[in-house]
Write a protein that holds these residues in place. Structure first.
Motif, short mmCIF file in Angstrom:
data_model
loop_
_atom_site.label_atom_id
_atom_site.label_comp_id
_atom_site.label_asym_id
_atom_site.label_seq_id
_atom_site.Cartn_x
_atom_site.Cartn_y
_atom_site.Cartn_z
N TYR A 83 125.57 -5.33 -39.17
CA TYR A 83 125.54 -5.21 -40.63
C TYR A 83 124.64 -6.29 -41.23
O TYR A 83 123.81 -6.01 -42.12
N GLU A 84 124.79 -7.51 -40.76
CA GLU A 84 124.04 -8.62 -41.33
C GLU A 84 122.58 -8.61 -40.88
O GLU A 84 121.67 -8.85 -41.69
N TYR A 85 122.34 -8.30 -39.61
CA TYR A 85 120.96 -8.28 -39.10
C TYR A 85 120.13 -7.20 -39.79
O TYR A 85 118.95 -7.41 -40.10
N LEU A 108 136.10 -5.98 -43.67
CA LEU A 108 136.88 -7.19 -43.95
C LEU A 108 136.12 -8.44 -43.53
O LEU A 108 136.08 -9.45 -44.25
N SER A 109 135.48 -8.38 -42.36
CA SER A 109 134.89 -9.58 -41.77
C SER A 109 133.65 -10.07 -42.51
O SER A 109 133.25 -11.23 -42.33
N ILE A 110 133.03 -9.25 -43.32
CA ILE A 110 131.77 -9.64 -43.96
C ILE A 110 131.97 -10.83 -44.90
O ILE A 110 131.17 -11.79 -44.88
N HIS A 111 133.01 -10.81 -45.70
CA HIS A 111 133.25 -11.89 -46.66
C HIS A 111 134.52 -12.68 -46.36
O HIS A 111 134.98 -13.43 -47.22
N HIS A 112 135.07 -12.52 -45.16
CA HIS A 112 136.23 -13.30 -44.69
C HIS A 112 135.84 -13.84 -43.32
O HIS A 112 135.87 -13.11 -42.33
N ARG A 113 135.47 -15.13 -43.26
CA ARG A 113 134.76 -15.65 -42.11
C ARG A 113 135.61 -16.41 -41.11
O ARG A 113 135.09 -16.95 -40.13
N ILE A 129 143.41 -12.64 -47.46
CA ILE A 129 142.40 -11.63 -47.82
C ILE A 129 142.25 -11.68 -49.33
O ILE A 129 143.00 -11.05 -50.08
N ILE A 130 141.28 -12.43 -49.78
CA ILE A 130 141.15 -12.71 -51.22
C ILE A 130 139.79 -12.29 -51.79
O ILE A 130 139.61 -12.26 -53.00
N ASN A 131 138.85 -11.96 -50.92
CA ASN A 131 137.51 -11.59 -51.38
C ASN A 131 137.32 -10.08 -51.34
O ASN A 131 138.04 -9.36 -50.65
N ASP A 132 136.33 -9.60 -52.05
CA ASP A 132 135.99 -8.18 -51.99
C ASP A 132 135.38 -7.84 -50.63
O ASP A 132 134.98 -8.72 -49.86
N ILE A 133 135.32 -6.54 -50.35
CA ILE A 133 134.63 -6.08 -49.15
C ILE A 133 133.42 -5.25 -49.60
O ILE A 133 133.34 -4.82 -50.75
N PRO A 134 132.45 -5.03 -48.71
CA PRO A 134 131.33 -4.15 -49.07
C PRO A 134 131.84 -2.76 -49.45
O PRO A 134 132.94 -2.35 -49.04
N HIS A 135 131.03 -2.03 -50.20
CA HIS A 135 131.42 -0.68 -50.58
C HIS A 135 131.69 0.14 -49.32
O HIS A 135 130.85 0.19 -48.42
#
Length: 383
Positions: A83-85, A108-113, A129-135
């Motif tokens: 996803y990131e690459y 989940l893992s994108i913005h929860h590191r 789990i406090i941040n949003d996730i990608p669409h």
């Protein structure tokens, strides 16, 4: 009495609705989806057609299909790296339960590191789990898990194979595209196993502890639809039976927000340790679990029996109907699948710790679980 309960997400349902996905994404200015699926689905003609549709409509697509049948954490980490690459801006989970679980865990893992299992619900990790996730968009290709409308992902540890659960309302798909056409070419054995998975979700949700009248009502209607449609979907499939099964499947995942129980706790170790298809494991263990939970809950069984058409409903008739359905669908006995007494200790050790067991209507000991496994591999249940 004061109780809390909730209801899930947005669903676009109908034959051909997957054709709407490109316009939906572009309307949100999303153009670089990570499409998460499994290696079997990614080779099917409908999937190639779907990817071609996305690219023809101007989207830049990366397909990630390097996942296990029973997903492990390393699958998720590889997906996050992809996803990131590839600089993706949204995630599409397309397939059965494994693909959905990995897609949701990647999201989940994108913005929860922190380490993925830092967020394990059973370890209190949900509060982190406090941040949003990608669409996040889901597209089911089977009628069984109902994961498309779920808010959890079940991921195993790579070494121990212990199942961990990630759970949070944030993990709900923003949009579900439920297209029965994607199930038309499923082989009979997969249709049968996934259909019995859906039935198990409804039955266990209806029997589970707790108060959730909407889930109870949905479970009863799902049970009715499955008994009406599953055998036909397996042997003489038509659009109506396939549509009913997809409806029943996603309804099952809505219903089991109330909870599951012993059948899933017996089935999960069969998948974890012996790589058995989850739906097949549920189908095999459903009669065993129903018999164990019967005493004291006869009225619930009678309501399920009435739902499928018995004029003078009884608990025994409902259990017999489930056994008969398994036989019609040619669900094998556990002992014919290579499960032996030597496996019982390890299976029962995992089952007693399973996250579904606390919502079972009756308590059970590890020794009782051992006896249920032994019974299931040594006898044929006859009513």
């Amino acid at each position: 009495m004061a109780v809390s309960y909730s209801f899930p997400t947005n669903i676009r349902f109908g034959a051909g609705v997957t054709n709407e996905v490109p316009d939906y994404l572009k309307s949100l200015r999303l153009i670089r989806p990570l499409v998460v699926t499994d290696a079997t689905v990614s080779r099917l003609p409908f999937f190639e057609k779907f990817i071609s549709l996305l690219t023809t409509e101007g989207l830049t697509v990366y397909v990630f299909d390097d996942i296990h049948k029973n997903p492990v954490k390393s699958d998720v980490m590889k997906g996050r790296d992809a996803y990131e690459y590839e600089e993706c801006d949204c995630i599409i989970g397309i397939g059965g339960g494994a693909a959905m679980d990995v897609a949701r865990a990647i999201a989940l893992s994108i913005h929860h590191r922190e380490d993925l299992f830092y967020y394990d619900d059973l370890e209190g990790g949900t509060k982190y789990i406090i941040n949003d996730i990608p669409h996040f968009v889901t597209i089911p290709t089977t009628s069984g898990t109902g994961s498309e409308v779920g808010r959890s992902a079940i991921i195993s540890e790579d070494d121990s194979k212990r199942k961990r659960i990630l759970f949070h309302p944030t993990l709900l798909a923003k949009q579900v595209f439920a297209d029965p056409e994607l199930t038309y070419e499923l082989p009979p054995e997969i249709t049968a196993a996934t259909g019995m998975d859906a039935l198990t979700h409804h039955v266990e949700a209806f029997l589970a502890k707790g108060f959730h009248p909407m889930a109870d009502g949905i479970a009863l209607e799902g049970i009715r639809l499955i008994f009406q449609s599953l055998e036909k979907a397996v042997y003489k499939p038509d659009p109506e039976s396939r549509t009913n099964m997809m409806i029943a499947s996603l309804m099952g995942a809505v219903a089991f927000q109330k909870g599951l129980g012993l059948v899933h706790s017996l089935a999960h170790p069969l998948s974890t340790l012996l790589d058995m298809h989850h739906g097949l494991a549920n189908a095999i263990m459903l009669p065993i679990g129903l018999q164990f939970n019967l005493q004291g809950f006869e009225d619930r069984y009678e309501r399920m029996a009435a739902t499928i058409g018995f004029v003078n409903p009884s608990a025994e008739e409902f259990i017999s109907a489930v056994i008969a359905l398994n036989r019609k669908l040619r669900i094998p006995e556990l002992g014919n699948l290579g499960v032996e007494p030597k496996h019982i200790e390890a299976l029962s050790a995992l089952a007693i710790k399973d996250f579904c067991l606390p919502s079972n209507p009756k308590p059970i000991s590890q020794e009782e679980i051992k006896q249920l496994y032994l019974k299931s591999i040594s006898t044929t249940i006859i009513h």
